[in-house]
Design an enzyme around this catalytic site. Structure first.
Site, PDB file in Angstrom:
ATOM      1  N   LYS A  47       0.754  -1.343  -0.033  1.00 23.97           N
ATOM      2  CA  LYS A  47      -0.134   0.011  -0.014  1.00 23.97           C
ATOM      3  C   LYS A  47       0.851   1.223  -0.134  1.00 23.97           C
ATOM      4  O   LYS A  47       1.738   1.493   1.009  1.00 23.97           O
ATOM      5  CB  LYS A  47      -0.966   0.087   1.361  1.00 23.97           C
ATOM      6  CG  LYS A  47      -1.793   1.166   1.556  1.00 23.97           C
ATOM      7  CD  LYS A  47      -2.833   1.303   2.654  1.00 23.97           C
ATOM      8  CE  LYS A  47      -3.373   2.388   2.543  1.00 23.97           C
ATOM      9  NZ  LYS A  47      -4.610   2.577   3.720  1.00 23.97           N
ATOM     10  N   LYS A  83      -2.051  -1.517  -4.024  1.00 25.81           N
ATOM     11  CA  LYS A  83      -3.263  -0.396  -3.660  1.00 25.81           C
ATOM     12  C   LYS A  83      -2.328   0.959  -3.887  1.00 25.81           C
ATOM     13  O   LYS A  83      -1.351   0.912  -3.051  1.00 25.81           O
ATOM     14  CB  LYS A  83      -3.747  -0.333  -2.468  1.00 25.81           C
ATOM     15  CG  LYS A  83      -4.638   0.934  -2.277  1.00 25.81           C
ATOM     16  CD  LYS A  83      -5.395   0.475  -0.849  1.00 25.81           C
ATOM     17  CE  LYS A  83      -5.881   1.988  -0.430  1.00 25.81           C
ATOM     18  NZ  LYS A  83      -6.439   2.054   0.656  1.00 25.81           N
ATOM     19  N   TYR A 130     -15.173   1.130  -6.554  1.00 24.68           N
ATOM     20  CA  TYR A 130     -16.612   1.679  -6.218  1.00 24.68           C
ATOM     21  C   TYR A 130     -17.349   1.745  -7.348  1.00 24.68           C
ATOM     22  O   TYR A 130     -18.715   2.007  -7.239  1.00 24.68           O
ATOM     23  CB  TYR A 130     -16.249   3.347  -5.944  1.00 24.68           C
ATOM     24  CG  TYR A 130     -15.310   3.344  -4.679  1.00 24.68           C
ATOM     25  CD1 TYR A 130     -15.893   3.353  -3.430  1.00 24.68           C
ATOM     26  CD2 TYR A 130     -13.770   3.641  -4.742  1.00 24.68           C
ATOM     27  CE1 TYR A 130     -14.957   3.348  -2.213  1.00 24.68           C
ATOM     28  CE2 TYR A 130     -13.004   3.668  -3.527  1.00 24.68           C
ATOM     29  CZ  TYR A 130     -13.538   3.623  -2.435  1.00 24.68           C
ATOM     30  OH  TYR A 130     -12.776   3.669  -1.199  1.00 24.68           O
TER      31      TYR A 130
HETATM   32  C1  PBG Z   1      -7.351   3.385   5.920  1.00 19.23           C
HETATM   33  C2  PBG Z   1      -7.578   3.413   4.513  1.00 19.23           C
HETATM   34  C3  PBG Z   1      -7.482   4.347   3.401  1.00 19.23           C
HETATM   35  C4  PBG Z   1      -8.178   3.639   2.179  1.00 19.23           C
HETATM   36  C5  PBG Z   1      -8.271   2.224   2.657  1.00 19.23           C
HETATM   37  N1  PBG Z   1      -8.406   2.067   3.945  1.00 19.23           N
HETATM   38  C6  PBG Z   1      -6.822   5.525   3.392  1.00 19.23           C
HETATM   39  C7  PBG Z   1      -5.592   6.003   3.779  1.00 19.23           C
HETATM   40  O1  PBG Z   1      -4.722   5.129   3.769  1.00 19.23           O
HETATM   41  O2  PBG Z   1      -5.234   7.219   4.029  1.00 19.23           O
HETATM   42  C8  PBG Z   1      -8.014   4.389   0.902  1.00 19.23           C
HETATM   43  C9  PBG Z   1      -9.008   3.868  -0.024  1.00 19.23           C
HETATM   44  C10 PBG Z   1      -9.600   4.825  -1.059  1.00 19.23           C
HETATM   45  O3  PBG Z   1      -8.940   5.861  -1.347  1.00 19.23           O
HETATM   46  O4  PBG Z   1     -10.262   4.538  -1.828  1.00 19.23           O
HETATM   47  N2  PBG Z   1      -6.097   3.337   6.106  1.00 19.23           N
END
Ligand code: PBG
Length: 332
Positions: free
Chosen positions: A204, A257, A322
């Site tokens: 991520k 991600k 989404y």
């Molecule tokens: C929580 C989380 C995030 C997303 C999913 N889980 C935000 C982040 O890490 O700031 C992002 C999902 C999206 O942008 O659709 N940590």
């Protein structure tokens, strides 16, 4: 000319027959945001077409998702109160915990995955416990605050167990703390949830494409950023290390991600690992297309299908998007 590639592009039927990539609604996951209150369904300004639901309204949404041919949801919670130990994340009557029951009551077969993270529940908006630096030398190097990785693991494990106790089918840790998959696996097993799978947000990245989500989930960090725990965009070898570690720690599915700016990471992970790979088509990727479509600059339907196809073609098995609920509509 003996070889004419255009021969196989002659009709829609033929093109479909030779299509190398297909998307099945069975592999799409629809995210949803749960907020406190009663009878609330409010559109998220930064994500047109996406809503925040109160616990009593999420059941009807689950029914619609099911009707659209999608069988799984990934849910996020926005708690009533935030504090410095993310109490709302593992509260028995927390928003996510209650929402699971509502979804299951409306659609018993809906597969519910929960996002395991603390940022939405922390007053400071970070994904871990924040400690003020006392030592001047550390402060000089790392700033006024540091994230206490190992102390955070306990809260994450408690959150995952709490979700499982409330009926979650799968948990998805998104915090990027070191060692969290092992900590969660151990805690789940200890409480008898031996067969609850973990889908780890393994690679991520610290991405600008989470912007719309953070306003939807009210989870933007109040001080600093997430760069000391989320990955640095230039790195792909490091992503392989993160994924390998999560697999070693017991992840059942690994995620990359965001998806679009990291298709090479998905492809490389596909080559290297045999576990199912998930990709998260994040909020910014969704909202960009929505905004362009709204302005008449892009054909939304075609752009969404092309995007999902690209993620699949790169090697993802599961796509969190989404656009899941609209997907079957787009096909017809
Ligand atoms: C929580 C989380 C995030 C997303 C999913 N889980 C935000 C982040 O890490 O700031 C992002 C999902 C999206 O942008 O659709 N940590």
């Amino acid at each position: 000319m003996k070889i004419r590639p255009r021969r196989l592009r002659g009709s829609a039927i033929l093109r479909k027959m030779v299509a190398e990539t297909n998307i099945s609604p069975d592999q799409l996951v629809q995210p949803a945001f749960i907020i406190p209150g009663k009878d609330v369904k409010e559109e998220i300004r930064s994500m047109p077409g996406q809503f925040r639901f109160s616990v009593d309204r999420i059941g009807e949404e689950a029914r619609e998702i099911k009707k659209a041919g999608i069988s799984s949801m990934l849910i996020f919670g926005i708690p009533e109160n935030k504090d410095e130990k993310a109490s709302g994340a593992y509260a028995k009557d927390g928003v996510v915990q209650m929402a699971i029951a509502s979804i299951k009551e409306a659609v018993p077969e809906m597969y519910v995955i929960t996002d395991v993270c603390l940022c939405e529940y922390m007053s400071h908006g970070h994904c871990g416990i924040v400690r003020k630096c006392v030592s001047a030398s550390v402060r000089k190097l790392k700033g006024d605050y540091v994230i206490d990785n190992d102390a955070t693991l306990e809260l994450l494990a408690m959150t995952a167990v709490s979700h499982a106790e409330s009926g979650a089918d799968m948990v998805a840790p998104s915090d990027m703390m070191d060692g969290r998959v092992a900590a969660i696996r151990k805690a789940l097993d200890k409480e008898g949830f031996t067969y609850t799978p973990i889908m780890s947000y393994a690679a991520k990245y610290a991405s600008a494409f989470y912007g719309p989500f953070r306003s939807a989930a009210e989870s933007a960090p109040q001080v600093g950023d997430r760069k000391t725990y989320q990955m640095d965009p230039p790195n792909v070898r490091e992503a392989m290390k993160e994924i390998a570690l999560d697999i070693e720690e017991g992840a059942d599915i690994v995620m990359v991600k965001p998806a679009l700016a990291y298709l090479d990471v998905i492809a490389k992970a596909r080559e290297r690992f045999d576990l199912p790979i998930a990709a998260y088509n994040v909020s910014g990727e969704y909202s960009m297309l929505k905004a362009a479509a709204k302005n008449g600059w892009i054909d939304e339907k075609r752009a969404v299908l092309e995007t999902l196809t690209a993620i699949k073609r790169a090697g993802a098995d599961i796509i969190i998007t989404y656009s899941a609920k609209e997907y079957t509509q787009y096909l017809s």
